[in-house]
Design an enzyme around this catalytic site. Structure first.
Site, PDB file in Angstrom:
ATOM      1  N   LYS A 225     -21.868 -12.158  64.760  1.00  0.00           N
ATOM      2  CA  LYS A 225     -22.589 -10.869  64.813  1.00  0.00           C
ATOM      3  C   LYS A 225     -23.590 -10.439  63.881  1.00  0.00           C
ATOM      4  O   LYS A 225     -23.367 -10.886  62.905  1.00  0.00           O
ATOM      5  CB  LYS A 225     -21.271  -9.848  64.796  1.00  0.00           C
ATOM      6  CG  LYS A 225     -21.794  -8.444  65.097  1.00  0.00           C
ATOM      7  CD  LYS A 225     -20.494  -7.494  64.832  1.00  0.00           C
ATOM      8  CE  LYS A 225     -20.854  -5.996  65.385  1.00  0.00           C
ATOM      9  NZ  LYS A 225     -19.911  -5.233  65.075  1.00  0.00           N
TER      10      LYS A 225
ATOM     11  N   LYS B 277     -20.720 -12.078  60.151  1.00  0.00           N
ATOM     12  CA  LYS B 277     -20.891 -10.689  60.308  1.00  0.00           C
ATOM     13  C   LYS B 277     -22.097 -10.499  59.335  1.00  0.00           C
ATOM     14  O   LYS B 277     -21.677 -10.318  58.174  1.00  0.00           O
ATOM     15  CB  LYS B 277     -19.666  -9.707  60.197  1.00  0.00           C
ATOM     16  CG  LYS B 277     -20.482  -8.158  60.779  1.00  0.00           C
ATOM     17  CD  LYS B 277     -19.145  -7.431  60.736  1.00  0.00           C
ATOM     18  CE  LYS B 277     -19.690  -6.132  61.128  1.00  0.00           C
ATOM     19  NZ  LYS B 277     -18.612  -5.097  61.056  1.00  0.00           N
TER      20      LYS B 277
END
Length: 329
Positions: A255, A203
């Protein structure tokens, strides 16, 4: 040496001659089961609240969330990822609304499970940022820094209340060191070995999260660069992958998606567990804004971005277009 009767003798265009041929030889296919719908549910509202930076996306009431879950299941979408938006008065430094059995996220989990049962994989965001008055993904120490190990204690409690509320899958998204192992132990301690963990393995600290902060009513001041990954790094993601798998992750995620397709491809090549990618709010907003201006073909662009994400190695894609796209496939 092969001699051809005419030049060029190799004509790849033969396999692009019409839609039926192109469909037959397509190497990558999207399917509704590839898709997961992220959804926001807000406490204390009587009607859905549109998110200005994400046209077509809203903060749901419990009733409209139930309806969205039923629609997604009917379209063949595999899962729904729930994010809770508490009232401002419910936020505090420790994010206690996130572990309150009667907090908005836990109430929403119970409501959706009651509505769709096992027809849809019900997932929950396991993070404190929506519930803290400072907007960070963890609790802060005396110097105002995110305290990793104190935050892990809060994540353990969150995992247990989310499992009790009906989550099939929890998604620890705070990028704390050791979070997957702590969450796995917390779930197993209460006999919930059946609840899966979708690890937010890679992330990144991204500029594309902007619209999401409106969606969850974020109180963040500053940034999250001390715990989210540096966009310059790839090897770091592989290290995070190894740690998450060792700690018990059932699935892993990259992500954002489009700016990190190279990372997605590397992770997909390195692991034998399912790999997810999250097409985040800024990616959604860019396509919608350009389409609204008439600069791109909206529907074609949506399918192209999702196909690219799957081609890079994603088994599952979290996208705000999940239900719409599933209905057209």
């Amino acid at each position: 040496m092969t001699v051809y009767g005419s030049f060029p003798g190799a004509r790849p265009r033969r396999l692009r001659v019409n839609p039926v041929v192109r469909r037959m030889v397509a190497e990558t296919r999207l399917h509704p089961a590839d898709l997961i719908l992220p959804a926001f549910v807000r406490e204390g509202i009587g009607a859905p609240v549109p998110i200005s930076a994400m046209p077509g996306v809203q903060q749901h009431t419990l009733d409209t969330l139930r309806a969205a879950a039923v629609e997604a299941a009917g379209a063949g979408v595999s899962g729904i990822m729930l994010f809770g938006v508490p009232e401002e008065s419910a936020k505090d430094a420790a994010g206690t609304a996130g572990t309150d059995p009667d907090g908005i996220l836990q109430v929403a989990l119970r409501a959706v499970r009651a509505e769709v049962g096992d027809e849809l994989v019900v997932m929950s965001d396991l993070c404190l940022d929506e519930f803290t008055d400072h907007g960070h993904c963890g609790v802060l120490d005396a110097e105002g820094r995110v305290d990793n190990d104190a935050t892990l204690e809060r994540y353990a409690e969150m995992a247990q209340v989310q499992a009790d509320a009906g989550a099939h899958v929890v998604g620890p998204s705070g990028m704390m060191d050791g979070q997957i192992g702590v969450v796995r132990d917390a779930l197993d301690t209460i006999g919930r070995e059946d609840v899966s963990i979708l690890a937010y393995t890679a992330k990144y600290s991204s500029a594309f999260y902007g619209p999401f902060r409106e969606a969850v009513g974020s109180s963040l001041k500053g940034d999250r660069k001390t715990y989210q990954q540096d966009p310059a790094n790839v090897r770091e993601s592989l290290r995070e992958l190894a740690l998450d798998l060792e700690e018990g992750a059932d699935m892993v995620m990259v992500k954002p998606a489009l700016p990190y397709l190279d990372v997605l491809a590397r992770i997909a090549a390195e692991t034998d567990v399912p790999v997810a990618a999250y097409q985040i709010s800024g990616e959604y907003a860019m396509v919608e804004a350009a389409a609204e201006k008439g600069w791109i073909d909206r529907d074609a662009a949506i399918l192209e971005t999702l196909t690219g994400i799957k081609r890079a190695g994603a088994n599952m894609i979290l996208t705000y277009w999940a239900t719409e796209v599933a209905q057209t496939l």
